[in-house]
Design a protein around this motif. Sequence first.
Motif, PDB file in Angstrom:
ATOM      1  N   SER A 295     -14.432  45.909 -16.431  1.00 22.68           N
ATOM      2  CA  SER A 295     -15.225  46.653 -17.406  1.00 22.68           C
ATOM      3  C   SER A 295     -16.175  47.589 -16.665  1.00 22.68           C
TER       4      SER A 295
ATOM      5  N   HIS B 136     -15.518  42.174 -13.330  1.00 23.31           N
ATOM      6  CA  HIS B 136     -14.170  41.802 -13.745  1.00 23.31           C
ATOM      7  C   HIS B 136     -14.250  40.951 -15.000  1.00 23.31           C
TER       8      HIS B 136
ATOM      9  N   ASN C  32      -9.020  42.110 -15.271  1.00 18.12           N
ATOM     10  CA  ASN C  32      -9.294  43.472 -15.700  1.00 18.12           C
ATOM     11  C   ASN C  32     -10.686  43.826 -15.192  1.00 18.12           C
TER      12      ASN C  32
ATOM     13  N   TYR D 244      -7.920  39.046 -18.589  1.00 18.33           N
ATOM     14  CA  TYR D 244      -7.082  39.426 -19.713  1.00 18.33           C
ATOM     15  C   TYR D 244      -5.974  38.385 -19.815  1.00 18.33           C
TER      16      TYR D 244
END
Length: 160
Positions: free
Chosen positions: A72, A78, A70, A81
């Motif tokens: 942010s 990265h 994922n 998840y």
Amino acid sequence: MIRTATAADVPELHAMVRELADYEKSLHEVRVAEEQLREALFGERPAAFAHIAESDEDGSVVGFALWFLNFSTWRGTHGIYLEDLYVRPERRGGGHGKALLTELARICVERGYERLEWSVLNWNAPSIAFYEALGARPQDEWTVYRLTDGALAELGGAGV
């Protein structure tokens, strides 16, 4: 022992996905075929990754972690998840779940990822206690939303 999954693990991964769904009272929702799993994990452009926990005694597969990247925007990096973490019931308590999470945390640290995130069902008290014992904390100020099936098709234009 924890190792990166290989294409040869797909049948076992598929079986454990079904076992996990059954445990979560959602087996009726599982649609994934082995070939879909193989393509997602080992196709031309893998979108997901998996690690396997093996028994120290006989090398049998006892669990897995399936994850993807994922991002942010707030952190600018990265993260991982964790989609599924599963250890077969008869092998729980042997450190396999912690070893799988430790491996994902190691990958985060090694690659400069700043988050390792996952969801857990509210009723799954044993898993919640396990995660909190490792230092994980619930993000209770957020609510997960999901579009699937007809609602997704309608919003995406297929239902128009």
